[in-house]
Design an enzyme around this catalytic site. Structure first.
Site, PDB file in Angstrom:
ATOM      1  N   GLU A  39      -5.450  19.880   8.355  1.00 40.99           N
ATOM      2  CA  GLU A  39      -6.643  20.600   8.814  1.00 40.99           C
ATOM      3  C   GLU A  39      -6.609  20.823  10.321  1.00 40.99           C
ATOM      4  O   GLU A  39      -5.777  20.247  11.032  1.00 40.99           O
ATOM      5  CB  GLU A  39      -7.891  19.815   8.435  1.00 40.99           C
ATOM      6  CG  GLU A  39      -7.890  18.394   8.982  1.00 40.99           C
ATOM      7  CD  GLU A  39      -9.263  17.926   9.428  1.00 40.99           C
ATOM      8  OE1 GLU A  39      -9.841  18.624  10.289  1.00 40.99           O
ATOM      9  OE2 GLU A  39      -9.728  16.886   8.931  1.00 40.99           O
ATOM     10  N   LYS A  79     -16.310  25.867  13.545  1.00 45.13           N
ATOM     11  CA  LYS A  79     -15.946  24.861  12.553  1.00 45.13           C
ATOM     12  C   LYS A  79     -16.091  25.529  11.183  1.00 45.13           C
ATOM     13  O   LYS A  79     -17.197  25.896  10.781  1.00 45.13           O
ATOM     14  CB  LYS A  79     -16.879  23.656  12.677  1.00 45.13           C
ATOM     15  CG  LYS A  79     -16.399  22.417  11.951  1.00 45.13           C
ATOM     16  CD  LYS A  79     -17.323  21.245  12.281  1.00 45.13           C
ATOM     17  CE  LYS A  79     -16.839  19.964  11.616  1.00 45.13           C
ATOM     18  NZ  LYS A  79     -17.773  18.836  11.910  1.00 45.13           N
ATOM     19  N   ASP A 124     -28.616  16.000   2.686  1.00 44.90           N
ATOM     20  CA  ASP A 124     -27.511  16.361   3.585  1.00 44.90           C
ATOM     21  C   ASP A 124     -26.209  15.813   2.986  1.00 44.90           C
ATOM     22  O   ASP A 124     -25.879  14.636   3.143  1.00 44.90           O
ATOM     23  CB  ASP A 124     -27.759  15.771   4.973  1.00 44.90           C
ATOM     24  CG  ASP A 124     -26.796  16.335   6.021  1.00 44.90           C
ATOM     25  OD1 ASP A 124     -25.861  17.072   5.621  1.00 44.90           O
ATOM     26  OD2 ASP A 124     -26.969  16.043   7.218  1.00 44.90           O
ATOM     27  N   SER A 128     -22.021  16.754   2.449  1.00 46.03           N
ATOM     28  CA  SER A 128     -20.916  17.604   2.901  1.00 46.03           C
ATOM     29  C   SER A 128     -20.393  18.509   1.783  1.00 46.03           C
ATOM     30  O   SER A 128     -20.296  18.095   0.617  1.00 46.03           O
ATOM     31  CB  SER A 128     -19.776  16.731   3.425  1.00 46.03           C
ATOM     32  OG  SER A 128     -18.617  17.505   3.672  1.00 46.03           O
ATOM     33  N   ALA A 129     -20.042  19.723   2.159  1.00 46.20           N
ATOM     34  CA  ALA A 129     -19.437  20.665   1.196  1.00 46.20           C
ATOM     35  C   ALA A 129     -18.064  20.197   0.743  1.00 46.20           C
ATOM     36  O   ALA A 129     -17.533  20.703  -0.256  1.00 46.20           O
ATOM     37  CB  ALA A 129     -19.327  22.050   1.835  1.00 46.20           C
ATOM     38  N   ASP A 130     -17.480  19.220   1.459  1.00 42.48           N
ATOM     39  CA  ASP A 130     -16.149  18.713   1.079  1.00 42.48           C
ATOM     40  C   ASP A 130     -16.145  18.178  -0.351  1.00 42.48           C
ATOM     41  O   ASP A 130     -15.168  18.355  -1.095  1.00 42.48           O
ATOM     42  CB  ASP A 130     -15.712  17.587   2.026  1.00 42.48           C
ATOM     43  CG  ASP A 130     -15.557  18.039   3.468  1.00 42.48           C
ATOM     44  OD1 ASP A 130     -15.590  19.257   3.707  1.00 42.48           O
ATOM     45  OD2 ASP A 130     -15.407  17.168   4.350  1.00 42.48           O
ATOM     46  N   LYS A 161     -15.914   9.265   6.370  1.00 38.01           N
ATOM     47  CA  LYS A 161     -16.250   8.827   7.723  1.00 38.01           C
ATOM     48  C   LYS A 161     -17.275   7.698   7.649  1.00 38.01           C
ATOM     49  O   LYS A 161     -18.236   7.742   6.879  1.00 38.01           O
ATOM     50  CB  LYS A 161     -16.780  10.008   8.530  1.00 38.01           C
ATOM     51  CG  LYS A 161     -15.773  11.131   8.709  1.00 38.01           C
ATOM     52  CD  LYS A 161     -16.380  12.261   9.514  1.00 38.01           C
ATOM     53  CE  LYS A 161     -15.346  13.374   9.742  1.00 38.01           C
ATOM     54  NZ  LYS A 161     -15.053  14.126   8.520  1.00 38.01           N
TER      55      LYS A 161
END
Length: 758
Positions: free
Chosen positions: A53, A115, A167, A169-171, A188
């Site tokens: 990435e 980003k 909230d 993450s789209a990951d 993380k």
């Protein structure tokens, strides 16, 4: 038988790719995707690729680490045998594989790169932005490219308090629709690990801890206190999970969580305290509600609070996942390559092979300067000329000649080459070329080493100036690996190339002995001719057999001499063994045999008129004595004597002797053979065959290999061919014809062997 990154600019349009590219459907839309030539070549030839990435370049790391680290990650990926594909966006064009200047541009952030997650892709392209792809964005393009492994640091997840803020993450969602193995050090540590794992479970994304524990890592720490259902402790098993998903046509990815190296665990505990403080501060100042800007702020604050220790740990875990990702990619593509090879195997290829040749397969690169060239190669300069790529390797040459002769004379039989090749371009070319000859490729074994290559430089007259031969890949073949493949075939003959390691030869000779398979040793060269002797010694010292350990051996005169000298040396003392003395005594070689041998030695080398040379080398140079003294170790010696013809020395066992055509034969030096009847019923035969005339010699490289391959094909069809005088003569003559055809050909094995005697 015995990268530098390309300096060329990336392709400007997908339409410039080859028609075989997996990107071809998108070229019709003029998709704004540029694939680096190195990456495109790897994908086209099924070589392992690892996606990397660039969000860490544009947002995650401070300069100059933002440039140094991704370059280091690429080199780590290369060290595993994989090709790195660092993915980013430049001027609104997606780059799958970045040039250094493009990485520098993103790392410097002079164009204020965005980003890029999935939601940002189209807008960033339309506005011609620079961008660093997040896990989500990188997964999209890795899946588009057909890249199966993506290595990164930390995955996004459910944010703390995400049960209220939603909230997430789209990951995580991207892993449900991108069939890519994501290798990371967990999520993380600023996130809610427990709820992230629960959400991944809901999505049906497989999560595996990498190592001997099922505990999910916590980014800076190896311990999170949360277990996952599965763990994999090596790259092969991880690759097998991804491979199984591919076999089943599953469209989701998988998360492979690799703990940070152990030496960073103590520091990780300190950093985790800084993480907790930074998270608390973000909640107090409202940064936690700023969306995608929250993570960069938190990472910067953690680095500040930890005095830079978080950055050091972050880089360490990034390098670790790049290493593991590269290893998984290599193993995955090896599995896919094996599967595709199986799919290509026809019903003939699926059937057992009658002859299996185990040895080296190589690409020969020959460079020859043009005639009347003024530039002297010796002064380290280049010269105009021709460069030719061809197939080589002793084992491969023998297998091809055996295959071609079987095609011509014994179509119901088949041969197989077992040889290691690399996961590289040379290996792919070798497979393609073998396929073109019609040879089976299901015996080729993909390994991590480079495919064998022999590079030769010739002057304008064809004399060898110099060269380099890289044949070390053959050392990767183990006896266990080969014998597991031999079990599938139960061949009548196994031919062993002298290039094989001595331990491998030892295992295979023992295997053939146990399975009652006839084995044949090809010495390959004078230096390597003795590689078979440790196996002979090991087998000769066994208790359960009185037969010679090796059934057939095909040395030339120099190899025979070297083998004899080494066998009787203090190193092996083979000729001090009681079994050797018993065998020699049993041959019953008296004065009459020696007299008949003297008569044979006075016979002319050739039957052609005007030839005055005799076979005196048989006695004067001790060739006949050496051959006879080696028969307790090698039951049949077919000795290639060059322009002096072929000498066959063999011991027909007491069991086979009564049924052979030599049962009632007596010596006849005028017909070029002497015979001795042993005291235990065995028969010793020594026979010479003159060489055949050759009108024009074009190449001497593979003549001996063609002789051997033809001999193997004949023996596979008629195992008793040597035991009848007429059939023996036909067998040797046919093999000599094959050698002549190759002498007259520019190829290592003459294609005309496919029409031999037709």
């Amino acid at each position: 038988m015995y990268s530098l990154r390309s300096l060329r600019p990336a392709k400007q349009l997908v339409r410039g790719l080859s028609s075989s590219s997996r990107f071809r459907p998108y070229s019709l839309k003029d998709a704004p995707v540029d694939v680096h030539p190195e990456v495109e070549d790897a994908l086209a030839h099924n070589r392992p690729v690892v996606a990397l990435e660039t969000a860490l370049v544009t947002h995650g790391l401070p300069f100059p680490s933002s440039l140094e680290v991704p370059l280091a990650l690429e080199e780590i990926v290369r060290s595993t045998g994989s090709v790195p594909a660092t993915i980013g966006m430049i001027d609104g064009r997606v780059k799958i594989g970045l040039e250094r200047d493009e990485l520098e541009r993103l790392a410097s952030r002079r164009k204020k790169p965005a980003k890029i997650s999935r939601r940002d892709i189209a807008a960033a392209i339309a506005l011609e932005a620079d961008g660093g792809t997040t896990c989500s964005g990188t997964l999209v393009f890795a899946a588009l490219a057909g890249i199966k492994v993506f290595a990164t640091g930390g995955l996004g997840g459910v944010h703390r308090g995400g049960e209220n803020t939603m909230d997430v993450s789209a990951d995580l969602q991207e892993l449900t629709r991108s069939p890519v193995g994501l290798v990371s050090s967990g999520v993380k540590s600023i996130l809610d690990i427990k709820r992230t794992l629960e959400y991944l479970e809901t999505l049906g994304v497989p999560v595996m801890a990498y190592g001997d524990s099922r505990e999910f890592p916590a980014f800076f720490s190896r311990h999170s206190g949360h277990n996952v259902p599965w763990n994999v402790d090596n790259p092969h098993t991880a690759a097998k999970v991804l491979f199984t998903q591919w076999q089943l046509g599953m469209e989701n990815g998988a998360l492979i969580a690799v703990p940070i190296p152990e030496e960073y665990e103590e520091v990780g505990k300190e950093v985790q305290k800084c993480v907790e403080q930074a998270v608390l501060e973000s909640e107090e100042n409202g940064v936690n509600k700023s969306g995608k800007d929250a993570t960069p702020w938190l990472l910067d604050r953690i680095a500040e609070l930890s005095g830079g220790k978080s950055l050091t740990s972050n880089i360490a875990l990034l390098k670790n996942t790049a290493l593991v990702g590269g290893q998984i990619a290599v193993n995955y593509h090896r599995l896919v390559g094996d599967e595709k090879a199986k799919a290509k195997i026809s019903s003939v290829h699926a059937s057992p092979a009658n002859v299996v040749v185990v040895g080296s397969a190589a690409l020969d690169i020959t460079a020859q300067e043009l005639p009347n060239t003024q530039t002297a190669l010796a002064v380290h300069s280049t010269a105009p000329g021709h460069v030719k790529l061809s197939l080589g390797g002793v084992g491969r040459n023998i297998a091809e000649s055996c295959h071609r002769v079987m095609q011509a004379k014994f179509p119901s039989l088949s041969s197989l080459l077992i040889s290691p090749i690399g996961n590289d371009t040379f290996g792919n070319v070798l497979v393609e070329k073998l396929t073109e000859t019609g040879m089976r490729t299901d015996g080729l074994i993909r390994v991590s080493e480079q495919t064998a290559v022999c590079n030769m430089v010739l002057d304008s007259k064809g004399a060898l100036v110099g060269g380099v031969a890289d044949m070390s890949i053959t050392e990767s073949l183990t006896g266990e690996t080969i014998s597991s493949r031999l079990i599938r075939h139960s061949p009548t003959i196994v031919a062993l190339d002298g290039n094989l390691p001595t331990t491998t030869l030892d295992t295979l000779v023992q295997y053939c002995k146990e399975q009652n398979i006839k084995d044949r040793s090809e010495p390959t060269s004078t230096i390597k001719s003795t590689n078979i002797l440790p196996a002979v010694l090991s087998a000769f010292q066994g208790k359960d057999s009185e037969q010679a350990p090796v059934t057939y051996c095909t040395p030339n005169l120099l190899e025979l001499t070297r083998m004899y000298a080494t066998a009787q040396s203090d190193l092996f003392e083979l000729m001090d063994h009681q079994r050797w003395w018993s065998a020699i005594d049993s041959f019953n070689l008296g004065s009459s045999f020696r007299m008949e041998l003297e008569h044979l030695a006075r016979k002319g080398v050739s039957e052609l008129p005007g030839s005055s040379e005799t076979l005196s080398f048989l006695t004067d140079e001790g060739i006949a004595t050496m051959a006879i003294h080696l028969l307790p170790f090698f039951q049949h010696l077919i000795i290639k004597c060059g322009d002096q013809g072929v000498l066959v020395a063999m011991c027909i066992s007491a069991e086979d002797a009564p049924r052979s055509g030599w049962a009632n034969a007596r010596s006849n030096p005028r017909q070029r053979y002497v015979v001795a009847h042993g005291s235990c019923g065995e028969i010793l035969v020594l026979q010479h065959f003159p060489s055949l005339p050759v009108e024009l010699v074009a190449n001497v490289t593979g003549a001996g290999d063609s002789f051997v391959g033809t001999l193997l094909a004949t023996l596979a069809n008629d195992p008793a061919a040597l035991y009848h005088p007429t059939r023996l003569e036909d067998t040797i003559t046919t093999a000599q014809k094959a050698a002549v055809l190759t002498l007259q050909s520019q190829s290592a094995v003459s294609p005309e062997l496919s029409a031999l005697d037709k």
